[in-house]
Design a protein around this motif. Structure first.
Motif, short mmCIF file in Angstrom:
data_model
loop_
_atom_site.label_atom_id
_atom_site.label_comp_id
_atom_site.label_asym_id
_atom_site.label_seq_id
_atom_site.Cartn_x
_atom_site.Cartn_y
_atom_site.Cartn_z
N ALA A 1 0.83 -1.29 0.03
CA ALA A 1 0.13 -0.02 0.11
C ALA A 1 0.97 1.30 -0.04
O ALA A 1 0.55 2.33 -0.88
CB ALA A 1 -1.00 0.07 1.34
N CYS A 2 1.75 1.29 0.70
CA CYS A 2 2.89 2.51 0.91
C CYS A 2 3.56 2.70 -0.29
O CYS A 2 3.87 4.02 -0.71
CB CYS A 2 3.68 2.42 2.12
SG CYS A 2 4.69 3.66 2.38
N SER A 3 3.91 1.72 -0.84
CA SER A 3 5.00 1.75 -2.07
C SER A 3 4.15 2.33 -3.49
O SER A 3 4.70 2.74 -4.24
CB SER A 3 5.66 0.40 -2.39
OG SER A 3 4.78 -0.57 -2.59
N LYS A 4 2.81 2.18 -3.36
CA LYS A 4 1.95 2.60 -4.59
C LYS A 4 1.61 4.31 -4.17
O LYS A 4 0.95 4.66 -4.99
CB LYS A 4 0.84 1.92 -4.56
CG LYS A 4 0.77 0.41 -5.19
CD LYS A 4 -0.57 -0.53 -5.05
CE LYS A 4 -0.14 -1.68 -5.33
NZ LYS A 4 -1.29 -2.54 -5.33
N ASP A 5 1.67 4.64 -3.21
CA ASP A 5 1.47 5.91 -2.86
C ASP A 5 2.90 6.87 -2.44
O ASP A 5 3.65 6.47 -1.64
CB ASP A 5 0.51 6.08 -1.35
CG ASP A 5 0.17 7.38 -1.02
OD1 ASP A 5 1.14 8.19 -0.73
OD2 ASP A 5 -1.04 7.74 -0.91
N LYS A 6 2.76 7.79 -3.53
CA LYS A 6 4.04 8.70 -3.60
C LYS A 6 4.15 9.41 -2.29
O LYS A 6 5.37 9.23 -1.71
CB LYS A 6 4.04 9.56 -4.75
CG LYS A 6 5.50 10.21 -4.87
CD LYS A 6 5.53 10.78 -6.43
CE LYS A 6 6.87 11.14 -6.95
NZ LYS A 6 7.18 12.59 -6.34
N ALA A 7 3.22 9.87 -1.59
CA ALA A 7 3.54 10.61 -0.53
C ALA A 7 3.96 9.59 0.87
O ALA A 7 5.09 10.02 1.43
CB ALA A 7 2.45 11.41 -0.07
N CYS A 8 3.43 8.65 0.70
CA CYS A 8 3.70 7.55 1.76
C CYS A 8 5.14 6.89 1.53
O CYS A 8 5.92 6.94 2.35
CB CYS A 8 2.71 6.38 1.92
SG CYS A 8 3.16 5.16 3.04
N SER A 9 5.47 6.71 0.37
CA SER A 9 6.81 6.29 -0.18
C SER A 9 7.82 7.41 0.27
O SER A 9 8.82 7.11 0.93
CB SER A 9 6.73 6.09 -1.41
OG SER A 9 6.20 4.93 -1.97
N GLU A 10 7.57 8.48 -0.10
CA GLU A 10 8.59 9.67 0.41
C GLU A 10 8.88 9.63 1.80
O GLU A 10 9.74 9.92 2.28
CB GLU A 10 7.97 11.06 -0.21
CG GLU A 10 8.34 10.88 -1.69
CD GLU A 10 7.99 12.28 -2.60
OE1 GLU A 10 7.51 13.19 -1.82
OE2 GLU A 10 8.00 12.16 -3.76
#
Length: 136
Positions: A72-81
């Motif tokens: 889930a996190c890796s698909k969301d740019k803000a979460c990944s950053e």
């Protein structure tokens, strides 16, 4: 005893503030890892790598498990950053011996883990990031 603890905590907070990856470096890593696209998870060097920054499970755990799951996190740019920034804050000063980390340090940590800037093999990864980072 409390004064020593307070001074240590203050020092740690100051060091963490110096260990902030800048936006340009972060974007260059994103471009190199995925073309800055939310790639799905795929097997790469002993485990899956996922998303914008090709995060691995242990990296995601070390950054504080944002977003509920690696996928889930890796698909969301803000979460990944958020994950990458947390990982760099956690490990950048370990790798640099106290000096302010550079984009090269961050890139090599991203590629090689907490001691990545000391691993010769990560120099090649920096060579992929450098043209983006050093461009106008």
């Amino acid at each position: 005893m409390f004064k020593i603890f307070a001074i240590g905590l203050l020092f740690a907070m100051i060091m963490a503030s110096f260990a902030q990856i800048n936006d340009k470096c972060l974007q260059c890593i994103c471009k190199t890892e995925s073309g800055c696209r939310p790639l799905g998870c795929a097997f790469d060097v002993n485990s899956d790598s996922c998303g914008y920054y090709q995060l691995k499970q242990l990296y995601w755990v070390d950054c504080g498990k944002p977003g509920g799951s690696l996928a889930a996190c890796s698909k969301d740019k803000a979460c990944s950053e958020k994950c990458v920034r947390a990982y760099m804050t956690r490990y950048a000063s370990r790798c640099t011996g106290g000096r302010t980390p550079t984009c090269q340090d961050y890139a090599r940590i991203h590629n090689g883990g907490p001691n990545g800037c000391k691993i010769a093999a990560t120099a090649g990864y920096w060579n992929k990031i450098a043209p983006c980072y050093n461009s106008g």
